[in-house]
Design a protein around this motif. Structure first.
Motif, mmCIF file in Angstrom:
data_model
loop_
_atom_site.group_PDB
_atom_site.id
_atom_site.type_symbol
_atom_site.label_atom_id
_atom_site.label_comp_id
_atom_site.label_asym_id
_atom_site.label_seq_id
_atom_site.Cartn_x
_atom_site.Cartn_y
_atom_site.Cartn_z
ATOM 1 N N VAL A 8 -9.273 12.014 -1.382
ATOM 2 C CA VAL A 8 -8.478 11.038 -0.631
ATOM 3 C C VAL A 8 -8.768 11.143 0.837
ATOM 4 N N THR A 50 1.008 4.941 0.371
ATOM 5 C CA THR A 50 0.236 6.055 0.846
ATOM 6 C C THR A 50 1.333 7.585 0.672
ATOM 7 N N ASP A 56 6.198 3.762 1.129
ATOM 8 C CA ASP A 56 5.445 2.466 1.009
ATOM 9 C C ASP A 56 5.571 1.551 2.145
ATOM 10 N N THR A 107 -0.449 12.360 -6.751
ATOM 11 C CA THR A 107 -1.321 11.979 -6.974
ATOM 12 C C THR A 107 -1.247 11.446 -8.503
ATOM 13 N N SER A 108 -0.742 12.595 -9.287
ATOM 14 C CA SER A 108 -0.539 12.245 -10.740
ATOM 15 C C SER A 108 0.146 11.397 -11.085
ATOM 16 N N ARG A 109 1.585 10.958 -10.238
ATOM 17 C CA ARG A 109 2.696 9.991 -10.779
ATOM 18 C C ARG A 109 2.394 8.799 -9.750
ATOM 19 N N TRP A 110 1.311 8.779 -8.915
ATOM 20 C CA TRP A 110 1.237 7.673 -7.888
ATOM 21 C C TRP A 110 0.085 7.935 -6.975
ATOM 22 N N ALA A 111 -0.359 5.771 -7.157
ATOM 23 C CA ALA A 111 -1.658 5.181 -7.087
ATOM 24 C C ALA A 111 -1.712 5.393 -5.456
ATOM 25 N N ALA A 112 -1.695 6.747 -4.872
ATOM 26 C CA ALA A 112 -1.703 6.665 -3.351
ATOM 27 C C ALA A 112 -3.187 6.139 -2.892
ATOM 28 N N LYS A 113 -3.076 6.008 -1.475
ATOM 29 C CA LYS A 113 -4.300 5.179 -1.176
ATOM 30 C C LYS A 113 -4.920 6.277 0.094
ATOM 31 N N ASP A 150 0.757 -0.914 -0.015
ATOM 32 C CA ASP A 150 -0.265 0.221 -0.055
ATOM 33 C C ASP A 150 0.809 0.920 0.371
#
Length: 327
Positions: free
Chosen positions: A99, A5, A21, A53-59, A3
């Motif tokens: 988010v 974040t 990570d 978040t435009s570059r990574w799928a952060a939850k 995940d």
């Protein structure tokens, strides 16, 4: 990577945001100066998260905030170096960016990071001091954050160590952080320069040429280069730190103390001095066990990594997972 974040450490001087990570590794980092107003600060946070978040799928997003939070961390009641007052920071930000956002005291976030990934990993009752613009403190009891009855414990940076001493941003006089922080280093250097002639000190020459250029980071750099004024300032810093650690040991009796934060990362400049004063001033000196005192393993990253870990734990709890040592 597990995940992902985003952790954001919101200090009185700067804002640092990173994608982290589940091993505590920072994958992408952005920085900004801390804006002075609520609207500007919120815009800054939204912009940093938007870029990441435009570059990574952060939850989720975790905020490490230098201030008093309610026990459920939903409201920032007061922040000496930030503009928020009785503000539902995490909830409002969640509504703005879409988010999940979770808030934590910055020192507690640093404590979570050091316990999960760093120097506090083997401590039973551990205290993490985040020394930067001010002093934050996080107390871990068997890996769990101790918050007190109303969510503000332990606010150690505002213990009075010098009666009628330097004015603090909290409104009191003589607080510990006014003698043991990055801003305190600046004040100490200015006082030393006002009291004497320091001859060939490069730091003294620099301050004379541009007084406004002095920062705690510059004092640390000068001390590392052997500058006499800077070394004298760090000697006073170490003595003040040791005095405070002795008080803390009398109250909490921890087995491990970790020095984190921007100034804590330079612990090699003052740690020996602090240990000596702590061992001498603690009640029952010579007849009790002393806490181990360590420098941070995560450096200035502790707040960011901890905030991201707080967010990660929160979304896992919401998903029904069991999280060991959750905060």
């Amino acid at each position: 990577m597990g995940d992902l974040t985003i952790g954001i450490d919101i200090g009185g001087t700067s804002v640092r945001a990173s994608v982290v990570d589940d091993h505590g590794a920072m994958l992408d980092t952005l920085r900004a100066a801390t804006p002075p107003t609520t609207s500007a600060l919120e815009h800054c946070l939204d912009r940093l998260v938007g870029e990441l978040t435009s570059r990574w799928a952060a939850k989720a997003v975790g905020l490490a905030i230098a201030g008093f939070l309610t026990p459920d961390r939903r409201v920032v009641r007061f922040a000496p170096h930030l503009p928020w007052r009785e503000a539902a920071v995490a909830e409002d930000m969640t509504a703005r960016i879409g988010v999940p956002v979770f808030a934590e005291h910055d020192a507690n976030a640093a404590a979570v990071a050091e316990w999960r990934f760093g120097a506090a990993a083997r401590g039973k009752n551990s205290l993490v001091l985040a020394i930067g613009t001010g002093i934050g403190a996080g107390l871990l009891l068997d890996g769990e954050i101790y918050r007190g009855s109303f969510g503000v414990a332990p606010e150690l940076g505002h213990l009075t160590v010098v009666p009628n001493g330097r004015v603090c941003s909290c409104g009191k006089l003589g607080c510990w952080e006014r003698y043991c922080s990055g801003t305190a280093l600046v004040d100490t250097v200015l006082e030393l320069l006002a009291d004497g002639d320091w001859g060939r000190s490069q730091l003294a020459a620099d301050v004379a040429a541009d007084p406004g250029s002095l920062t705690g980071r510059r004092v640390a750099g000068a001390a590392a280069d052997g500058d006499a004024v800077a070394l004298a300032a760090f000697a006073q810093f170490g003595a003040s730190l040791g005095q405070g650690l002795a008080m803390i040991a009398d109250i909490f009796d921890p087995d491990l103390i970790v020095l984190a934060g921007g100034v804590g990362a330079a612990s090699g400049l003052f740690l020996d001095e602090a240990r000596e004063h702590y061992a001498r001033l603690v009640t029952g000196a010579g007849h009790r066990q002393l806490a181990r005192i360590r420098g941070t393993q995560l450096g200035e990253s502790a707040g960011v990594v901890g905030a991201a870990e707080v967010a990660r734990q929160a979304i896992r709890v919401q998903a029904g997972e069991t999280v060991r040592g959750r905060t």
